[in-house]
Design an enzyme around this catalytic site. Structure first.
Site, PDB file in Angstrom:
ATOM      1  N   TRP A 115      39.735  16.586  40.762  1.00 10.06           N
ATOM      2  CA  TRP A 115      41.009  15.862  40.658  1.00 10.06           C
ATOM      3  C   TRP A 115      40.785  14.487  40.053  1.00 10.06           C
ATOM      4  O   TRP A 115      41.563  14.033  39.209  1.00 10.06           O
ATOM      5  CB  TRP A 115      41.689  15.752  42.023  1.00 10.06           C
TER       6      TRP A 115
ATOM      7  N   ASP B  18      44.551   8.369  44.824  1.00 10.51           N
ATOM      8  CA  ASP B  18      45.071   9.709  45.082  1.00 10.51           C
ATOM      9  C   ASP B  18      44.691  10.038  46.525  1.00 10.51           C
ATOM     10  O   ASP B  18      43.514  10.168  46.845  1.00 10.51           O
ATOM     11  CB  ASP B  18      44.425  10.693  44.096  1.00 10.51           C
TER      12      ASP B  18
ATOM     13  N   LYS C 181      49.491  19.095  51.349  1.00  3.03           N
ATOM     14  CA  LYS C 181      48.250  19.131  52.105  1.00  3.03           C
ATOM     15  C   LYS C 181      48.513  18.693  53.550  1.00  3.03           C
ATOM     16  O   LYS C 181      48.329  19.453  54.479  1.00  3.03           O
ATOM     17  CB  LYS C 181      47.198  18.216  51.485  1.00  3.03           C
TER      18      LYS C 181
HETATM   19  C1  LIG Z   1      45.863  19.213  45.591  1.00  2.00           C
HETATM   20  C2  LIG Z   1      45.430  17.950  44.972  1.00  2.00           C
HETATM   21  C3  LIG Z   1      45.923  17.519  43.743  1.00  2.00           C
HETATM   22  C4  LIG Z   1      46.906  18.334  42.925  1.00  2.00           C
HETATM   23  O1  LIG Z   1      48.130  18.291  43.517  1.00  2.00           O
HETATM   24  P1  LIG Z   1      49.417  18.956  42.832  1.00  2.00           P
HETATM   25  O2  LIG Z   1      50.493  18.484  43.759  1.00  2.00           O
HETATM   26  O3  LIG Z   1      49.207  20.426  42.833  1.00  2.00           O
HETATM   27  O4  LIG Z   1      49.551  18.395  41.475  1.00  2.00           O
HETATM   28  C5  LIG Z   1      45.513  16.305  43.257  1.00  2.00           C
HETATM   29  N1  LIG Z   1      44.634  15.551  43.929  1.00  2.00           N
HETATM   30  C6  LIG Z   1      44.129  15.928  45.111  1.00  2.00           C
HETATM   31  C7  LIG Z   1      43.162  15.044  45.824  1.00  2.00           C
HETATM   32  C8  LIG Z   1      44.506  17.144  45.675  1.00  2.00           C
HETATM   33  O5  LIG Z   1      43.998  17.527  46.849  1.00  2.00           O
END
Ligand SMILES: *Cc1c(COP(=O)(O)O)cnc(C)c1O
Length: 359
Positions: A100, A170, A194
């Site tokens: 990511w 993030d 999540k």
């Molecule tokens: C799941 C995840 C993403 C991607 O998320 P989407 O909502 O599917 O775009 C990005 N960064 C992290 C750390 C993630 O766990």
């Protein structure tokens, strides 16, 4: 019968929340309708989104000079929206700690100079690299990290010191798992699926001075300007109404448990149950060591792909689902977000011990 769901996302939700949502499915309060059917412009819905935001501010202790935005497009959309809105001088620093983080870094390259200050790619992202502050760009528009690396099971044991350069994180897979000092960040973003609620909602927490005006003739789409959403209370267009409602219920649930301090205590206890087992097992081994270990995502392997596959299959038969590792790492991964109960971790460890005995 409900299983123990170790999915990395969309992930397990608190049973209490699902039950409450079920009770309110046909009629929310005395509105005569489901939340899903409500106009986002209605008084009833405004109360739902307002109370969700108020709860998030309370639970995360978000300072008044930060806006909370309820957006769509996932964390992946933020990989573009952050540079579109924050890259004024056209430069940002990135720490490459996984897939990511790499995607965020690559997407930013469309808009300016993205500088990788450190990477842990050499060892399949199984650790958080040491940061050499002398390599940081003092004039960067922002400094980006992925606080918890969902796929590899690492997390930053401490935040980088970026001085006046806004820290952007993030937090998709660790938001609400423990207290964070929001004032240390310029911007925080997270896909909800999540640890917050269902897919379809992305939460952005942004310091107000980072929300910029764009000229009339700007090529930046209206929907991709933070200002559009900040000025309209996340109601410029239809927000993901039901997902926001569920997040509100999840936040109520967290408050009831004692807030993020209590969540952290429970999450540490859960993670310890699994890591302790892995550290003492002669069959299973954690792929991450020491202080970089995630509280939320725990990858592990047997060292034998056939045995891994057998474990995943037998686990599923016994009610432990979605425990297969990410395709880029192999092995197994137990994602143990807030909604995974302590009993789920204890039961998993008992099952692993049995499997070890019989194989
Ligand atoms: C799941 C995840 C993403 C991607 O998320 P989407 O909502 O599917 O775009 C990005 N960064 C992290 C750390 C993630 O766990």
């Amino acid at each position: 019968m409900r299983v123990y769901n170790f999915s990395a996302g969309p992930a397990v939700l608190p049973e209490e929340v699902l039950k409450r949502a079920a009770e309110e499915m046909l009629e929310y309060g005395s509105s005569g309708q489901s939340v899903m059917e409500m106009s986002h412009r209605s008084k009833e819905y405004q109360a739902i989104i307002d109370s969700c935001e108020a709860s998030l501010r309370k639970v995360m202790n978000i300072p008044d000079n930060y806006k909370v935005l309820f957006l769509q497009g996932g964390a992946s959309m933020q990989f573009a929206m952050v540079p579109l809105n924050l890259m004024k001088k056209g430069r940002a620093d990135f720490v490459i700690t996984g897939q990511w983080a790499t995607k965020a870094y690559k997407e930013a390259q469309r808009f300016g100079t993205a500088n990788a200050v450190a990477s842990s790619k050499d060892k399949t992202f199984s650790y958080i690299p040491e940061l050499d502050e002398s390599k940081f760009d003092k004039d960067a528009d922002y400094f980006h990290i992925c606080l918890n690396n969902t796929i590899y099971g690492t997390r930053f044991p401490k935040l980088p010191e970026t001085g006046n350069v806004p820290l952007v994180a993030d937090m998709s897979s660790c938001i609400l798992s423990e207290p964070v000092d929001v004032s240390k960040f310029g911007l925080i973003y997270a896909g909800a699926q999540k640890n917050m609620g269902p897919a379809g909602l992305t939460v952005v927490i942004i310091r107000e001075d980072l929300i910029c005006d764009f000229p009339e003739d700007s090529k930046v789409p209206t929907m991709l300007q933070y200002k559009t959403h900040a000025d309209n209370g996340s109601m410029f267009n239809t927000p993901p109404t039901y997902a926001i409602y569920i997040l509100g219920l999840v936040l109520e649930w967290i408050k009831g448990k004692g807030g993020l301090t209590a969540m952290k205590e429970i999450n540490e206890k859960k993670a310890k149950i699994i890591y302790d087992f892995l550290d003492n097992s002669s069959m299973f081994k954690a792929t991450v060591q020491g202080a970089d270990r995630s509280l939320m995502n725990i990858p592990f392997v047997t060292g034998n792909e056939e045995l891994d596959a057998k474990f995943v299959a037998e686990a599923k038969k016994n009610g432990f689902v979605n425990i297969k590792g990410h395709r880029s790492v192999g092995g197994m991964r137990a994602s143990i977000y807030n909604a995974m109960p302590v009993e789920g971790c204890e039961a998993l460890v008992r099952f692993m011990a049995d499997f070890e005995k019989n194989n």
